[in-house]
Design a protein around this motif. Structure first.
Motif, PDB file in Angstrom:
ATOM      1  N   ASP A 106      -4.930 -14.119  -9.649  1.00  0.00           N
ATOM      2  CA  ASP A 106      -5.207 -14.146  -8.960  1.00  0.00           C
ATOM      3  C   ASP A 106      -3.388 -13.240  -7.703  1.00  0.00           C
ATOM      4  OD1 ASP A 106      -7.458 -15.786  -9.472  1.00  0.00           O
ATOM      5  OD2 ASP A 106      -6.036 -17.589  -9.018  1.00  0.00           O
ATOM      6  N   GLN A 107      -2.697 -12.728  -8.334  1.00  0.00           N
ATOM      7  CA  GLN A 107      -1.762 -11.992  -7.913  1.00  0.00           C
ATOM      8  C   GLN A 107      -1.981 -10.919  -7.052  1.00  0.00           C
ATOM      9  OE1 GLN A 107       1.444 -11.667 -10.009  1.00  0.00           O
ATOM     10  NE2 GLN A 107       2.413  -9.749  -8.878  1.00  0.00           N
ATOM     11  N   ILE A 108      -2.264 -10.107  -5.876  1.00  0.00           N
ATOM     12  CA  ILE A 108      -1.983  -9.666  -5.149  1.00  0.00           C
ATOM     13  C   ILE A 108      -1.405  -8.630  -5.561  1.00  0.00           C
ATOM     14  CG2 ILE A 108      -2.631  -8.806  -3.242  1.00  0.00           C
ATOM     15  CD1 ILE A 108      -3.844 -11.288  -2.558  1.00  0.00           C
ATOM     16  N   TYR A 109      -1.714  -7.074  -5.366  1.00  0.00           N
ATOM     17  CA  TYR A 109      -1.245  -6.203  -5.661  1.00  0.00           C
ATOM     18  C   TYR A 109      -1.583  -4.947  -5.156  1.00  0.00           C
ATOM     19  CZ  TYR A 109       0.053  -7.701 -10.653  1.00  0.00           C
ATOM     20  OH  TYR A 109       0.587  -8.789 -11.747  1.00  0.00           O
ATOM     21  N   LYS A 110      -0.422  -3.843  -4.428  1.00  0.00           N
ATOM     22  CA  LYS A 110      -1.186  -2.254  -4.060  1.00  0.00           C
ATOM     23  C   LYS A 110      -1.562  -2.090  -5.394  1.00  0.00           C
ATOM     24  CE  LYS A 110       1.632  -2.582   0.222  1.00  0.00           C
ATOM     25  NZ  LYS A 110       0.600  -3.454   1.257  1.00  0.00           N
ATOM     26  N   ALA A 111      -2.309  -0.918  -5.158  1.00  0.00           N
ATOM     27  CA  ALA A 111      -3.633   0.181  -5.409  1.00  0.00           C
ATOM     28  C   ALA A 111      -4.431   0.939  -4.810  1.00  0.00           C
ATOM     29  CB  ALA A 111      -4.620  -0.791  -6.818  1.00  0.00           C
ATOM     30  N   THR A 112      -3.533   2.452  -5.919  1.00  0.00           N
ATOM     31  CA  THR A 112      -4.377   3.550  -5.357  1.00  0.00           C
ATOM     32  C   THR A 112      -5.773   4.406  -5.702  1.00  0.00           C
ATOM     33  OG1 THR A 112      -2.645   4.355  -4.903  1.00  0.00           O
ATOM     34  CG2 THR A 112      -4.319   6.127  -5.054  1.00  0.00           C
ATOM     35  N   ILE A 113      -6.880   4.172  -5.107  1.00  0.00           N
ATOM     36  CA  ILE A 113      -8.443   4.302  -5.986  1.00  0.00           C
ATOM     37  C   ILE A 113      -8.238   5.385  -6.490  1.00  0.00           C
ATOM     38  CG2 ILE A 113     -10.672   5.116  -5.879  1.00  0.00           C
ATOM     39  CD1 ILE A 113     -11.031   2.461  -3.155  1.00  0.00           C
ATOM     40  N   PHE A 114      -8.555   5.831  -7.874  1.00  0.00           N
ATOM     41  CA  PHE A 114      -7.705   6.580  -8.489  1.00  0.00           C
ATOM     42  C   PHE A 114      -9.675   7.534  -9.298  1.00  0.00           C
ATOM     43  CE2 PHE A 114      -7.599   8.475 -13.134  1.00  0.00           C
ATOM     44  CZ  PHE A 114      -6.290   9.177 -12.884  1.00  0.00           C
ATOM     45  N   GLU A 115     -10.304   6.572  -9.394  1.00  0.00           N
ATOM     46  CA  GLU A 115     -11.545   6.800  -9.672  1.00  0.00           C
ATOM     47  C   GLU A 115     -12.844   6.223  -9.017  1.00  0.00           C
ATOM     48  OE1 GLU A 115     -14.103   7.896 -13.936  1.00  0.00           O
ATOM     49  OE2 GLU A 115     -12.133   7.619 -13.650  1.00  0.00           O
ATOM     50  N   ILE A 116     -14.306   7.034  -8.957  1.00  0.00           N
ATOM     51  CA  ILE A 116     -15.077   6.243  -8.458  1.00  0.00           C
ATOM     52  C   ILE A 116     -16.137   6.229  -9.106  1.00  0.00           C
ATOM     53  CG2 ILE A 116     -16.645   5.707  -6.296  1.00  0.00           C
ATOM     54  CD1 ILE A 116     -14.270   6.309  -4.834  1.00  0.00           C
ATOM     55  N   THR A 117     -16.595   5.506 -10.023  1.00  0.00           N
ATOM     56  CA  THR A 117     -18.046   6.097 -10.698  1.00  0.00           C
ATOM     57  C   THR A 117     -19.483   5.204 -10.362  1.00  0.00           C
ATOM     58  OG1 THR A 117     -18.230   4.253 -11.938  1.00  0.00           O
ATOM     59  CG2 THR A 117     -16.806   6.070 -12.891  1.00  0.00           C
ATOM     60  N   SER A 118     -20.406   5.387 -10.514  1.00  0.00           N
ATOM     61  CA  SER A 118     -21.443   4.349 -10.345  1.00  0.00           C
ATOM     62  C   SER A 118     -22.175   3.267  -9.981  1.00  0.00           C
ATOM     63  CB  SER A 118     -23.175   5.562 -11.153  1.00  0.00           C
ATOM     64  OG  SER A 118     -23.121   5.005 -12.032  1.00  0.00           O
ATOM     65  N   HIS A 119     -21.238   2.868 -10.804  1.00  0.00           N
ATOM     66  CA  HIS A 119     -20.666   0.862 -10.628  1.00  0.00           C
ATOM     67  C   HIS A 119     -19.717   0.168 -10.670  1.00  0.00           C
ATOM     68  CE1 HIS A 119     -21.034   2.521 -14.805  1.00  0.00           C
ATOM     69  NE2 HIS A 119     -19.649   1.155 -15.188  1.00  0.00           N
ATOM     70  N   GLU A 120     -18.608   1.241 -10.430  1.00  0.00           N
ATOM     71  CA  GLU A 120     -17.271   0.439 -10.763  1.00  0.00           C
ATOM     72  C   GLU A 120     -15.721   1.306  -9.530  1.00  0.00           C
ATOM     73  OE1 GLU A 120     -15.563  -0.630 -14.288  1.00  0.00           O
ATOM     74  OE2 GLU A 120     -15.208   1.598 -14.795  1.00  0.00           O
ATOM     75  N   ILE A 121     -15.520   0.966  -9.571  1.00  0.00           N
ATOM     76  CA  ILE A 121     -14.049   1.871  -9.122  1.00  0.00           C
ATOM     77  C   ILE A 121     -12.671   1.418 -10.259  1.00  0.00           C
ATOM     78  CG2 ILE A 121     -12.097   1.415  -7.420  1.00  0.00           C
ATOM     79  CD1 ILE A 121     -13.893   0.776  -5.739  1.00  0.00           C
ATOM     80  N   ILE A 122     -11.933   2.382 -10.174  1.00  0.00           N
ATOM     81  CA  ILE A 122     -10.874   2.574 -11.309  1.00  0.00           C
ATOM     82  C   ILE A 122     -10.150   2.672 -10.599  1.00  0.00           C
ATOM     83  CG2 ILE A 122      -9.680   3.056 -13.711  1.00  0.00           C
ATOM     84  CD1 ILE A 122     -12.396   2.265 -13.956  1.00  0.00           C
ATOM     85  N   VAL A 123      -9.330   1.601  -9.968  1.00  0.00           N
ATOM     86  CA  VAL A 123      -7.912   1.436  -9.318  1.00  0.00           C
ATOM     87  C   VAL A 123      -5.978   1.748 -10.151  1.00  0.00           C
ATOM     88  CG1 VAL A 123      -8.718   0.707  -7.503  1.00  0.00           C
ATOM     89  CG2 VAL A 123      -7.488  -0.760  -9.453  1.00  0.00           C
ATOM     90  N   LYS A 124      -5.457   2.274  -9.753  1.00  0.00           N
ATOM     91  CA  LYS A 124      -4.011   2.223 -10.425  1.00  0.00           C
ATOM     92  C   LYS A 124      -3.026   1.319  -9.794  1.00  0.00           C
ATOM     93  CE  LYS A 124      -4.000   5.377 -13.211  1.00  0.00           C
ATOM     94  NZ  LYS A 124      -3.552   6.133 -14.507  1.00  0.00           N
ATOM     95  N   LEU A 125      -2.594   0.130  -9.816  1.00  0.00           N
ATOM     96  CA  LEU A 125      -1.682  -0.463  -9.368  1.00  0.00           C
ATOM     97  C   LEU A 125      -0.592  -0.986  -9.741  1.00  0.00           C
ATOM     98  CD1 LEU A 125      -2.866  -3.765 -11.471  1.00  0.00           C
ATOM     99  CD2 LEU A 125      -4.409  -3.057  -9.436  1.00  0.00           C
ATOM    100  N   HIS A 126       0.117  -0.787  -8.174  1.00  0.00           N
ATOM    101  CA  HIS A 126       1.899  -0.581  -7.880  1.00  0.00           C
ATOM    102  C   HIS A 126       2.258  -1.206  -8.347  1.00  0.00           C
ATOM    103  CE1 HIS A 126       0.326   3.500  -5.925  1.00  0.00           C
ATOM    104  NE2 HIS A 126      -0.250   2.236  -5.479  1.00  0.00           N
ATOM    105  N   PRO A 127       3.334  -1.393  -8.936  1.00  0.00           N
ATOM    106  CA  PRO A 127       4.555   0.135  -8.665  1.00  0.00           C
ATOM    107  C   PRO A 127       4.345   0.470 -10.486  1.00  0.00           C
ATOM    108  CG  PRO A 127       5.408  -2.161  -8.841  1.00  0.00           C
ATOM    109  CD  PRO A 127       4.328  -2.290  -8.858  1.00  0.00           C
ATOM    110  N   TYR A 128       3.476  -0.122 -11.022  1.00  0.00           N
ATOM    111  CA  TYR A 128       3.797  -0.541 -12.959  1.00  0.00           C
ATOM    112  C   TYR A 128       2.194   0.671 -13.114  1.00  0.00           C
ATOM    113  CZ  TYR A 128       5.061  -4.934 -11.646  1.00  0.00           C
ATOM    114  OH  TYR A 128       5.535  -6.422 -11.597  1.00  0.00           O
ATOM    115  N   LEU A 129       1.396   1.477 -12.265  1.00  0.00           N
ATOM    116  CA  LEU A 129       0.812   2.153 -12.508  1.00  0.00           C
ATOM    117  C   LEU A 129      -0.298   1.863 -13.490  1.00  0.00           C
ATOM    118  CD1 LEU A 129       2.061   5.563 -11.926  1.00  0.00           C
ATOM    119  CD2 LEU A 129       1.017   4.630 -10.461  1.00  0.00           C
TER     120      LEU A 129
END
Length: 179
Positions: A106-129
């Protein structure tokens, strides 16, 4: 590299490159080709050991043709084992990340959307990537490079995936991509 999207762009470029493939012909990545030999330093890889042994056995002359078939089989085997080792290394790293995040449910992270597929989004969590997956939102559009906030839910050790849910989207389309 000096922008907030430097890591994003670097990752896309690396993923678009061909994987190394060892072989006896001087095409792609060739570690066992003749007459050219490419080796790593320090010498720790099996393919380098084979090359050095062959050079010694043949008194520093070109490898005889009858060894080419054996080298071809060896090169295919080395390529397959290298890719398998890379997959296992990524999976092992994901296991450690899942163990770490187990105490951060339940911890909140900033993330960047890295990939979008037909059924999910892949993100990179900051600051750890750290790479994580989340379901596609039905209420708002998302784009590559968007900055969002996600909440860590759980990690699945069977498939090595980390799952999050979207908390909020910070802005509409933060980066324009053109090809």
């Amino acid at each position: 590299s000096d922008t907030p999207y430097g890591a994003f762009a670097h990752s896309i470029l690396v993923r678009s490159m061909n994987l190394a493939r060892y072989g006896v012909e001087a095409i792609d990545h060739f570690g066992l080709a003749s007459p050219y030999v490419q080796v790593t330093s320090p010498i720790r890889r099996y393919n380098d050991l084979i090359v050095h042994r062959s050079i010694e056995e043949n008194n520093h002359k070109q490898v005889p043709l009858f060894q080419k078939e054996q080298f071809t089989k060896t090169a295919v085997h080395i390529t397959n084992q290298t890719r398998k080792a890379n997959r296992m290394e990524r999976f092992s790293n994901q296991m450690k990340v899942i163990d770490y995040l187990a105490n951060h449910t339940d911890q909140i992270y900033k993330a960047t959307i890295f990939e979008i597929t037909s059924h999910e989004i892949i993100v990179k969590l900051h600051p750890y990537l750290i790479e994580a997956s989340l379901a596609l939102p039905v209420d708002q559009p998302v784009y590559l490079g968007d900055m969002i906030e996600v909440c860590y839910q759980y990690g699945n050790k069977d498939n090595g995936k980390i799952y999050c849910s979207m908390v909020k989207k910070e802005k509409n389309r933060t980066m324009q991509l053109s090809l």
